[in-house]
Design an enzyme around this catalytic site. Structure first.
Site, short mmCIF file in Angstrom:
data_model
loop_
_atom_site.label_atom_id
_atom_site.label_comp_id
_atom_site.label_asym_id
_atom_site.label_seq_id
_atom_site.Cartn_x
_atom_site.Cartn_y
_atom_site.Cartn_z
N GLY A 295 -42.26 9.84 79.52
CA GLY A 295 -41.22 8.85 79.28
C GLY A 295 -40.54 8.99 77.94
N ASP A 336 -28.49 5.37 77.36
CA ASP A 336 -29.92 5.29 77.65
C ASP A 336 -30.62 4.14 76.94
OD1 ASP A 336 -29.35 7.63 78.93
OD2 ASP A 336 -30.78 8.87 77.84
N HIS A 475 -18.31 26.59 108.51
CA HIS A 475 -19.57 27.25 108.87
C HIS A 475 -19.61 28.63 108.21
CE1 HIS A 475 -22.97 28.61 111.29
NE2 HIS A 475 -22.30 29.73 111.49
#
Length: 493
Positions: A295, A336, A475
């Site tokens: 952490g 953060d 594809h």
């Protein structure tokens, strides 16, 4: 604007030059506001200097090493007896890219009128008043000195640092964190990683591919505990296939040195004794290096937030409202360091966009907020783990009465994955059974982050899962697998 009593006054002060703070400083300057950007270490914050950018360059080197070893699977062989890793070259490539990114940001900031950059450590000494102590070369006359400044508005983008290892003797035994491990001059003989989150997994697989023996010790019952159990199980299986030892439900009791210079890690593991009880067995692991990856902690301890009236939670993260304003009027926080915020670079940048819209671009319009934004992230182990939206657990908690359905399939069913021999992992989508709305998606697979982004775009555009099921994708592409995934929908109990 005139100088305030006791120091210089700015219309905007940004503390921290991370992925939100740097563009926010530039935006205020471009708007003609006298702006100050305070950065203690390096422009660019953790992401550019110690996080995303350097780690992903090293992950790329590890992937090339792995593909080189796997060459015979593709019919490609080198006339060499063994793989040779040049860790000096890996580090130099990492450093060069970091310096390039950082240097670009520095040049852009230097060219901005109305913007001053100070390399210093900021501390509140009053409401919207900061004392800045020099930490490097910046403005003439500031080196080695202190300045007191005030701001009409102040923005915190101070980020986090690796959390200290909370284990007996950790303060006495040298160990690594997510920053220092990238500067190793040699590959560890045996690397023990304490922590089973994204940081631990990325470094664990990286150094295994560089040639180290690796053990991951996770305190909880599974790796990546925020993911669903089947995703965690798939990731554990992949790492064990790569010859990484994984210990879950494991508690590191202490670390110590032995006379040979190696480090001993004492790990407590549960051992089933009977149907009604568990007993603990203690396993001793001997290693050359330890990585603490359990952490991150907020960089708020020395900010003096109490002097500014800014509230934090029990762990020191800054409390903000949905518009990113703190408990102190005129002081905002992004990235953060915010309490409850997902700790991702792109969230910090979105915080910047919210603040720019609300304060600079459209101050009289309805404010943007963090409420309801779709969060995506990628863990860059190989294969990648790309996640957007809710997990099963978070969806049940958020919408207890909603009828949910899950579609899941292994990557062995994906034509493109088979063609390139990258079939490890799975993909899974979750929808509202009644409306068809896509609520979450995860891909543990080759380019899982890119495939996740396709689903994220559909969610942003309000498409239903049936739109992806019936889309005409080229594809063979990975996106084409989204035609087939939804045929496996099953109701959640």
């Amino acid at each position: 604007m005139a100088a305030a009593e006791g120091g210089d006054h700015y219309e905007a002060i940004i503390v921290g030059s991370g992925q939100g703070g740097t563009p926010l400083a530039a935006a205020f300057a471009k708007a003609g506001k006298r702006t100050l950007l305070v950065e203690e270490k390096h422009i660019g914050g953790t992401c550019v200097n110690e996080g995303c950018t350097p780690t992903k360059t090293m992950v790329a080197s590890a992937r090339v090493a792995n593909l080189t070893v796997r060459g015979p699977e593709y019919g490609v062989r080198y006339k060499r007896s063994s793989l040779m890793l040049e860790l000096d070259t890996v580090r130099k490539r990492k450093r060069d890219i970091v310096e390039s990114f950082r240097g670009g940001s520095e040049k852009r900031l230097a060219s901005e009128a109305n913007l001053e950059v100070l390399h210093g450590r900021g501390k509140f000494v009053g409401k919207r008043k900061l004392e800045i102590t020099s930490t490097g070369t910046s403005s003439p006359g500031f080196v080695g000195s202190t300045r007191t400044v005030t701001g009409s508005k102040i923005f915190l983008n101070v980020g986090c640092h690796p959390a200290p290892l909370n284990v007996k003797n950790a303060d006495k035994i040298p160990h690594l964190n997510s920053t220092t491990i990238m500067e190793l001059a040699e590959v560890p003989k045996h690397l023990i990683i304490i922590g089973g989150g994204p940081i631990g997994l990325e470094f664990g697989q990286m150094f295994r591919r560089f040639g180290a023996k690796v053990s991951i010790v996770q305190h909880g019952p599974r790796l990546l505990p925020r993911e669903d159990e089947d995703v965690s199980a798939a990731v554990k299986h992949i790492l064990e296939e790569d010859n990484i030892d994984v210990y879950v439900n494991a508690t590191v009791r202490e670390i110590s040195r032995v006379p040979t210079g190696l480090t001993v890690v004492s790990v407590a593991l549960p051992k089933k004794a009977s149907a009604d009880e568990e007993e603990i067995s203690v396993k001793t692991l001997t290693c050359s290096h330890i990585l603490a990856a359990a952490g991150r902690a907020p960089n708020t301890a020395e900010l003096g937030l109490e002097s500014a009236g800014v509230d934090v939670d029990g762990r020191g993260f800054v409390k903000v409202d949905e518009n990113l304003e703190t408990s102190a009027s005129g002081i905002y926080s992004l990235g953060d360091v915010n309490s409850g915020s997902p700790q991702f670079t792109h969230i910090s940048y979105d915080d910047f966009r919210i603040l720019k819209h609300n304060i600079l671009d459209n101050p009289n319009a309805k404010p943007k907020s963090t409420t309801g934004r779709i969060v995506a992230n990628v863990t860059f182990m190989d294969p990648q783990i790309g996640r957007v939206g809710e997990t099963v657990a978070s969806a049940k908690k958020r919408w207890p009465g909603r009828k949910l359905a899950i579609a899941s399939m292994p990557m062995t069913w994906v034509a493109r994955a088979l063609e390139v021999n990258e079939t490890r992992g799975l993909m899974k989508g979750m929808v509202d059974k009644e409306t068809g709305e896509i609520l979450g998606f995860v891909c543990v697979g080759i380019e899982g982050g890119e495939l996740m982004s396709v689903v994220q775009m559909a969610m942003l555009g309000g498409l239903r899962y049936t739109d992806l099921e019936n889309a005409v994708f080229a594809h063979p592409t990975l996106a084409e697998s989204l035609n087939n995934l939804w045929g496996n929908l099953e109701d959640l109990p």
